[in-house]
Design a protein around this motif. Sequence first.
Motif, short mmCIF file in Angstrom:
data_model
loop_
_atom_site.label_atom_id
_atom_site.label_comp_id
_atom_site.label_asym_id
_atom_site.label_seq_id
_atom_site.Cartn_x
_atom_site.Cartn_y
_atom_site.Cartn_z
N VAL A 121 3.43 -5.09 -13.39
CA VAL A 121 3.08 -5.06 -11.97
C VAL A 121 1.97 -6.07 -11.72
CG1 VAL A 121 2.23 -3.64 -10.06
CG2 VAL A 121 3.67 -2.60 -11.83
N ARG A 122 2.18 -6.93 -10.73
CA ARG A 122 1.15 -7.86 -10.30
C ARG A 122 0.50 -7.30 -9.05
NH1 ARG A 122 -2.33 -11.45 -11.93
NH2 ARG A 122 -0.71 -12.19 -13.38
N PHE A 123 -0.80 -7.10 -9.12
CA PHE A 123 -1.55 -6.55 -7.99
C PHE A 123 -2.01 -7.66 -7.05
CE2 PHE A 123 -2.41 -3.48 -11.51
CZ PHE A 123 -1.69 -2.42 -10.97
N ARG A 125 -8.70 -5.28 -6.85
CA ARG A 125 -8.03 -5.14 -8.14
C ARG A 125 -8.45 -3.82 -8.78
NH1 ARG A 125 -5.93 -8.54 -5.82
NH2 ARG A 125 -5.35 -10.66 -6.47
N SER A 155 -3.00 -7.65 -13.29
CA SER A 155 -1.69 -7.13 -13.64
C SER A 155 -1.79 -5.97 -14.62
CB SER A 155 -0.80 -8.24 -14.23
OG SER A 155 -1.36 -8.72 -15.44
N ALA A 157 6.39 0.07 -8.40
CA ALA A 157 5.34 -0.95 -8.31
C ALA A 157 4.79 -1.05 -6.89
CB ALA A 157 5.90 -2.30 -8.77
N GLY A 203 0.99 0.15 -5.88
CA GLY A 203 0.07 -0.80 -5.27
C GLY A 203 -0.53 -0.27 -3.98
N CYS A 252 -4.32 -1.90 -3.22
CA CYS A 252 -4.41 -3.32 -3.56
C CYS A 252 -3.06 -4.02 -3.47
CB CYS A 252 -4.98 -3.48 -4.97
SG CYS A 252 -3.95 -2.74 -6.24
N GLY A 296 1.19 -4.36 -4.57
CA GLY A 296 1.73 -4.69 -5.87
C GLY A 296 3.23 -4.97 -5.82
N HIS A 297 3.70 -5.71 -6.82
CA HIS A 297 5.12 -5.99 -6.95
C HIS A 297 5.42 -6.25 -8.42
CE1 HIS A 297 3.27 -9.99 -6.48
NE2 HIS A 297 4.25 -10.42 -7.27
#
Length: 302
Positions: A79-81, A101, A167, A184, A188, A193, A195-196
């Motif tokens: 997961v990228r925040f 974050r 992440s 995800a 998020g 924050c 997320g995806h």
Amino acid sequence: MARKRKGRPVSGWLIIDKPAGMGSTDVVSKCRWLLQAQKAGHAGTLDPAATGLLAVAFGEATKTIPYVTDALKCYRFTVRFGAATTTDDAEGEVLETSDSRPSDADIEAALAPFRGQISQVPPAFSAVKVAGERAYDLARDGEVVELEARPLWVERLELVERPDPGSAVLEMVCGKGGYVRSIARDLGRALGCLGHVTALRRVWSGPFDLEDAVTIAEIEALEGPEAREAQLLPLETSLEDLPQVTVPESSLVKLRNGNAASVIASGVEFGSECWASHKGVPVAIGRYMGGEFHPARVFVAE
């Protein structure tokens, strides 16, 4: 008169380590062509960008697909925040960003509500049907897709690694119909924050594990369809969670014709779903009704 299928009457399971950029149905078509098989299907779609285990069934094994799709599955994903996207993964357009974050402790605390029986809204870009059309087709046409929440059983959801502050690598074991991209997205939001998903890999599905998997390149490298067929796992591999009963010679014809017949069983409860075999060869799937087996799906004898 039914038209005869083209190809070889191949039966069994081929466990593929799907590469990124290839759709699940494309993998099935490729494998069917490589084995020159009459019939093939898969047990659980993976998004084109996802990698990992895709169980491909051939011939009579396609009748056991539901027992794999209904089983628990394990996914490892990143997961990228800091951003929400239209597709809930890295392929979509960014809708919103955040400078916030989360800490490890923040993530651990936020994961708790995502375990057990949860309610999940599928991504707008998904294969869910809306008024007979796929949601992703409507979304691509610019329509606002409102999907209803669906129940999902999450057996396990854990934080595995933090590659960097922006992440997190998570691992989830869930039941049928789970969308990692939704996890995800919703995580998020819960963390404040956004997320995806940036990477997704299926590690195991029901009785199948990546240790059983081969790549398409490895299958292509084998000489001819017969050599490729040798890579198949037996049909009954997908039925290992079901009890087994034995079909005596006197019952074989009746069961092959789809009729209830006497079987030999040990420790099988009345009414249990199970599979029946004769001399180790699967004959049918059905229910054990106190000394008698009632077939629901009968396997064609080779």
